[in-house]
Design an enzyme around this catalytic site. Structure first.
Site, mmCIF file in Angstrom:
data_model
loop_
_atom_site.group_PDB
_atom_site.id
_atom_site.type_symbol
_atom_site.label_atom_id
_atom_site.label_comp_id
_atom_site.label_asym_id
_atom_site.label_seq_id
_atom_site.Cartn_x
_atom_site.Cartn_y
_atom_site.Cartn_z
ATOM 1 N N ASP A 338 0.845 -1.193 0.000
ATOM 2 C CA ASP A 338 0.000 0.000 0.000
ATOM 3 C C ASP A 338 0.884 1.249 0.000
ATOM 4 O O ASP A 338 1.898 1.317 0.704
ATOM 5 C CB ASP A 338 -0.880 -0.023 1.261
ATOM 6 C CG ASP A 338 -1.917 1.075 1.281
ATOM 7 O OD1 ASP A 338 -3.092 0.781 0.999
ATOM 8 O OD2 ASP A 338 -1.547 2.238 1.574
ATOM 9 N N ARG A 370 8.903 -11.966 -10.519
ATOM 10 C CA ARG A 370 9.168 -13.079 -11.445
ATOM 11 C C ARG A 370 7.958 -13.254 -12.369
ATOM 12 O O ARG A 370 6.855 -12.810 -12.043
ATOM 13 C CB ARG A 370 9.369 -14.381 -10.659
ATOM 14 C CG ARG A 370 10.476 -14.331 -9.645
ATOM 15 C CD ARG A 370 10.467 -15.584 -8.781
ATOM 16 N NE ARG A 370 9.204 -15.737 -8.067
ATOM 17 C CZ ARG A 370 8.931 -16.745 -7.244
ATOM 18 N NH1 ARG A 370 9.830 -17.697 -7.039
ATOM 19 N NH2 ARG A 370 7.770 -16.830 -6.626
ATOM 20 N N GLU A 381 -5.120 2.411 -3.847
ATOM 21 C CA GLU A 381 -3.648 2.502 -3.887
ATOM 22 C C GLU A 381 -3.017 1.244 -3.310
ATOM 23 O O GLU A 381 -1.879 1.240 -2.894
ATOM 24 C CB GLU A 381 -3.191 3.766 -3.169
ATOM 25 C CG GLU A 381 -3.053 3.715 -1.666
ATOM 26 C CD GLU A 381 -4.362 3.513 -0.878
ATOM 27 O OE1 GLU A 381 -5.394 3.151 -1.498
ATOM 28 O OE2 GLU A 381 -4.331 3.663 0.344
ATOM 29 N N ARG A 401 12.991 -5.908 -1.758
ATOM 30 C CA ARG A 401 13.406 -5.353 -3.057
ATOM 31 C C ARG A 401 12.393 -4.303 -3.523
ATOM 32 O O ARG A 401 12.769 -3.206 -3.942
ATOM 33 C CB ARG A 401 13.543 -6.467 -4.088
ATOM 34 C CG ARG A 401 14.296 -5.989 -5.326
ATOM 35 C CD ARG A 401 14.124 -6.883 -6.528
ATOM 36 N NE ARG A 401 14.443 -8.274 -6.265
ATOM 37 C CZ ARG A 401 14.016 -9.276 -7.023
ATOM 38 N NH1 ARG A 401 13.244 -9.038 -8.073
ATOM 39 N NH2 ARG A 401 14.323 -10.517 -6.739
HETATM 40 N N1 GTP Z 1 -4.882 9.362 -7.790
HETATM 41 C C1 GTP Z 1 -5.521 8.292 -7.345
HETATM 42 N N2 GTP Z 1 -5.773 8.162 -6.074
HETATM 43 C C2 GTP Z 1 -6.409 7.077 -5.622
HETATM 44 C C3 GTP Z 1 -6.818 6.064 -6.529
HETATM 45 N N3 GTP Z 1 -7.407 5.087 -5.791
HETATM 46 C C4 GTP Z 1 -7.378 5.461 -4.499
HETATM 47 N N4 GTP Z 1 -6.782 6.684 -4.393
HETATM 48 C C5 GTP Z 1 -6.585 7.492 -3.217
HETATM 49 O O1 GTP Z 1 -5.687 6.876 -2.286
HETATM 50 C C6 GTP Z 1 -5.929 7.484 -1.046
HETATM 51 C C7 GTP Z 1 -5.815 6.487 0.051
HETATM 52 O O2 GTP Z 1 -5.900 7.196 1.272
HETATM 53 P P1 GTP Z 1 -5.943 6.478 2.668
HETATM 54 O O3 GTP Z 1 -6.702 5.190 2.572
HETATM 55 O O4 GTP Z 1 -6.415 7.473 3.665
HETATM 56 O O5 GTP Z 1 -4.488 6.117 2.952
HETATM 57 P P2 GTP Z 1 -3.171 6.913 2.840
HETATM 58 O O6 GTP Z 1 -3.431 8.363 2.682
HETATM 59 O O7 GTP Z 1 -2.360 6.319 1.752
HETATM 60 O O8 GTP Z 1 -2.542 6.684 4.239
HETATM 61 P P3 GTP Z 1 -1.867 5.351 4.701
HETATM 62 O O9 GTP Z 1 -2.307 4.237 3.825
HETATM 63 O O10 GTP Z 1 -2.289 5.196 6.104
HETATM 64 O O11 GTP Z 1 -0.401 5.569 4.579
HETATM 65 C C8 GTP Z 1 -7.308 8.133 -1.118
HETATM 66 O O12 GTP Z 1 -7.178 9.534 -1.089
HETATM 67 C C9 GTP Z 1 -7.845 7.663 -2.461
HETATM 68 O O13 GTP Z 1 -8.647 8.686 -3.074
HETATM 69 C C10 GTP Z 1 -6.542 6.259 -7.900
HETATM 70 O O14 GTP Z 1 -6.860 5.458 -8.749
HETATM 71 N N5 GTP Z 1 -5.875 7.382 -8.258
#
Ligand code: GTP
Length: 460
Positions: A338, A370, A381, A401
């Site tokens: 993540d 692989r 994300e 890695r």
């Molecule tokens: N640009 C973009 N953002 C995305 C996509 N899918 C999810 N996100 C964003 O990813 C973010 C995830 O946020 P959180 O779940 O709060 O997690 P985080 O900010 O990464 O914090 P941690 O995971 O705790 O480190 C959200 O703002 C989603 O809108 C995508 O396809 N494109």
């Protein structure tokens, strides 16, 4: 043996012994099957032709009832019904009928089937002539029969050539006859209409004028076949009309020879242009359909932003790898990865920039895994990687890695890091697989909780 169909005249009638010797000689010489009966319908004479064709000896046939000669008794029944209708009174089948016919018409002529001794039917035309003794009294009947053609002969045609041309002009197929050097001897109406020529054009035309260049090779072959003694050939050709239209035809060709020399090539062209176009259209549609299906299948399994496989593929692949790992008793690892603080990134640099990060990250994951590993976008994300036949130690090496590659990548706006949860198991049941994914997820949570940019392995 008395026939049930011949009851009417049982009274003994004068026999055919009245036939003089010279008459008998003539009857014996006749090629027609000749049989004479008395008025009781008993056979008194059979000539050699009758014995030969019916397969009897003289002793076997003479003194037997005429009914023995008949293959189908219904034919006699039918004859008497006809006579009854004609004369307007009841006519019993058999001799009653014959006597009635003799009285009205003299000779009766009918088509029926004789019965050979071996049971086979002989189609015959039989003439039944009443025999009168000296005193003009009816004494018996003479049956003269000859085999009849089983295939009906066509009606004679008054003017064969004209009728045949009319017939050829009535067909939609193109008919032509050419000389060995390709000049036209004859074409039918459909030929002229389809190829857009007039009769007057024919003297100046040769076959080359109506054959499309792409079919020249096949036409040359046609001539070769003719010259090498073939009698017939079939081909698919493209013809060209006067105005340059293409006509696809199936051609049947026959070659005429006189004294071993080729004199004419006659062809019938069946227009298959529209069938060919339909087939082409169908083939194109099928091609489009199968490529659309391929695209559809790809869309259903691919993430549109990153091009990675999606969660559906992850589930399917997990089922497959689980079965394999249970069967082979090999370890199966799962990694969930993540992006750290991605919400902040989006908020600061915009969603499109965030998209770009996800795309770039996907590429890094693919480049560093692989080929047997399955990298998918698990959602948002979050990414998941299935590592077949991989114990926890191996999975941790790969996770490290990934972590380093991401951290060391030159990102356009700011540093990007990832947290990774890793779990591995030698599964015994499908349930342990479900637990494996949950465990990797829990490990990811631990990695986040532990400060991010780190890997958390499952703890036994
Ligand atoms: N640009 C973009 N953002 C995305 C996509 N899918 C999810 N996100 C964003 O990813 C973010 C995830 O946020 P959180 O779940 O709060 O997690 P985080 O900010 O990464 O914090 P941690 O995971 O705790 O480190 C959200 O703002 C989603 O809108 C995508 O396809 N494109």
């Amino acid at each position: 043996m008395e026939s049930p169909l011949l009851p009417s005249l049982s009274a003994a009638a004068p026999e055919i012994s009245a036939v003089p010797d010279w008459g008998t000689l003539i009857l014996e010489a006749l090629p027609t099957m000749t049989v004479a009966t008395d008025l009781a319908g008993v056979i008194r004479f059979a000539n050699p032709s009758a014995l030969y064709h019916l397969g009897y000896t003289e002793t076997e046939l003479c003194n037997r009832a005429t009914i023995l000669l008949l293959h189908d008794l219904a034919q006699i029944q039918e004859r008497s019904t006809q006579m009854a209708n004609e004369l307007g009174r009841t006519i019993r089948p058999g001799l009653d009928c014959l006597t009635a016919i003799a009285a009205v018409r003299g000779v009766d002529r009918l088509e029926c089937d004789y019965l050979r001794k071996d049971g086979e039917a002989i189609p015959v035309v039989v003439e039944i002539t009443p025999l009168y003794a000296h005193s003009q009294t009816l004494s018996g009947f003479l049956y003269t029969a000859r085999e009849r053609e089983t295939i009906p002969q066509p009606e004679p045609i008054d003017n064969p050539e004209a009728s045949f041309r009319e017939f050829l002009d009535s067909t939609h197929d193109l008919v032509q006859s050419i000389t060995p050097d390709g000049h036209f001897l004859y074409v039918n109406r459909a030929w002229l209409r389809t190829l857009e020529y007039q009769v007057d054009d024919l003297p100046q035309l040769t076959l080359v004028d109506v054959i499309h260049p792409v079919s020249m090779g096949q036409t040359a072959l046609l001539f070769k076949q003719a010259l090498s003694g073939h009698r017939h050939s079939r081909q698919e050709l493209i013809l060209k009309t006067r105005n340059g239209h293409e006509i696809i035809v199936e051609s049947s060709n026959s070659f005429s020879f006189e004294n071993g020399k080729l004199t004419a090539i006659r062809s019938i062209f069946h227009d298959i242009t529209s069938r060919k176009h339909q087939e082409q259209l169908l083939a194109e549609h099928q091609k489009q359909l199968s490529s659309a299906n391929v695209k559809l299948a790809l869309l259903a399994t691919t993430d549109a932003l990153t091009g990675l496989k999606n969660r559906r593929v992850f589930d399917e692949r997990m089922d497959y790898e689980c079965d394999r790992a249970i069967r082979q008793k090999t370890p199966l690892a799962v990694m969930i990865l993540d992006v750290d603080r991605f919400k902040e990134y989006n908020d600061e640099f915009g969603h499109p920039a965030g998209d770009h990060v996800l795309q770039q990250l996907s590429l890094l994951l693919l480049q560093n895994s692989r080929t047997i590993d399955c990298v998918v976008r698990y959602g948002g994300e979050e990414f998941a990687i299935i590592l077949p036949n991989t114990p926890l130690e191996g999975a941790l090496v790969l996770a490290e890695r990934f972590r380093q590659v991401v951290m060391n990548h030159e990102w356009p706006s700011r540093l990007i890091t990832v947290s990774i949860g890793v779990a591995s198991v030698i599964p015994e049941t499908a349930r342990t697989i479900k637990e494996l994914v949950a465990e990797a997820d829990r490990c990811l949570y631990e990695a986040k909780h532990g400060g991010r940019n780190r890997i958390h392995p499952e703890q036994d």
